[in-house]
Enzyme design. Structure first.
Site, PDB file in Angstrom:
ATOM      1  N   LYS A  68     -10.757  -2.187   7.953  1.00  0.00           N
ATOM      2  CA  LYS A  68      -9.469  -1.866   8.562  1.00  0.00           C
ATOM      3  C   LYS A  68      -9.711  -1.241   9.934  1.00  0.00           C
ATOM      4  O   LYS A  68     -10.259  -0.140  10.028  1.00  0.00           O
ATOM      5  CB  LYS A  68      -8.693  -0.884   7.666  1.00  0.00           C
ATOM      6  CG  LYS A  68      -7.365  -0.442   8.255  1.00  0.00           C
ATOM      7  CD  LYS A  68      -6.641   0.527   7.331  1.00  0.00           C
ATOM      8  CE  LYS A  68      -7.198   1.938   7.458  1.00  0.00           C
ATOM      9  NZ  LYS A  68      -6.325   2.935   6.805  1.00  0.00           N
ATOM     10  N   GLU A  97       0.842  -1.199   0.000  1.00  0.00           N
ATOM     11  CA  GLU A  97       0.000   0.000   0.000  1.00  0.00           C
ATOM     12  C   GLU A  97       0.873   1.243   0.000  1.00  0.00           C
ATOM     13  O   GLU A  97       1.844   1.321   0.758  1.00  0.00           O
ATOM     14  CB  GLU A  97      -0.892   0.018   1.246  1.00  0.00           C
ATOM     15  CG  GLU A  97      -1.619   1.328   1.459  1.00  0.00           C
ATOM     16  CD  GLU A  97      -2.258   1.450   2.830  1.00  0.00           C
ATOM     17  OE1 GLU A  97      -2.553   2.592   3.242  1.00  0.00           O
ATOM     18  OE2 GLU A  97      -2.473   0.434   3.507  1.00  0.00           O
TER      19      GLU A  97
END
Length: 198
Positions: free
Chosen positions: A122, A34
């Site tokens: 998340k 990411e």
């Protein structure tokens, strides 16, 4: 299907270091790289990782607007990671066939994500609430996978996975992981702790 068991969050490394660290993370068996896309440097770093990906999974982090989401998708990102739960971004991700990983902290956040068909969320910042949050939320939301992000490192990642998390994100601690004697062994060990959501 994109696994989110181990995520490398490459923040503020710049394009060249991001590319180098991304290669090392993929080589160690991490599922996703990411790159947070805050500012011009973030976008340049995401472009560098996209150029190096060659079919390996990467995502854009800190996606806060539909413009950010569209740009990231155009660069090839297959996952859009946000610090919060924005229904508009969730809807855009679904319409473009990419995975959304929204940030959550409360049951209400999780509920919004579930209503938009999200399979994993998340928990951010995970270190503020600890592994017990994951165990507690599995009761009302048994089918939702939780990826713990924020304050996760080699010393505590296993605690979150044993509590039921389906993945962990290494931010500032990703370099520490890569500097272990055998990063691939560390990553494999973490993957071995993961149980699928009920």
């Amino acid at each position: 299907m994109i696994d989110l068991r181990t995520i490398a969050i490459l923040r503020d490394f710049g394009p060249e270091r991001s590319r180098t660290y991304a290669e090392r993370c993929w080589a160690a068996g991490m599922d996703l790289v990411e790159v947070p896309v805050q500012g011009e440097a973030g976008w340049s770093s995401l472009e560098a990782v996209a150029d190096a990906a060659a079919g390996r999974a990467f995502g854009a982090g800190t996606v806060l607007s539909t413009d950010d989401a569209k740009h990231a998708i155009d660069l090839g990102a297959s996952v859009l990671i946000s610090p919060g739960t924005d229904p508009i971004i969730l809807e855009l991700a679904a319409s473009r066939g990419v995975v959304a990983l929204p940030g959550v902290m409360t049951p209400s956040d999780v509920s919004v994500a579930v209503q938009h068909g999200v399979g994993a969320v998340k928990l951010f910042p995970a270190s503020v609430v600890g592994p017990a949050w994951i165990s507690a939320l599995s009761g009302p939301f048994p089918g939702v996978g939780v990826v713990a992000v924020g304050g996760i490192g080699i010393g505590n990642a296993a605690d979150y996975l044993r509590a039921g998390a389906v993945g962990v994100g290494f931010g500032g601690s990703v370099v520490e992981l890569l500097e272990t004697e055998d990063p691939a062994d560390v990553v494999a060990g973490l993957h071995g702790l993961i149980r699928p959501p009920r």
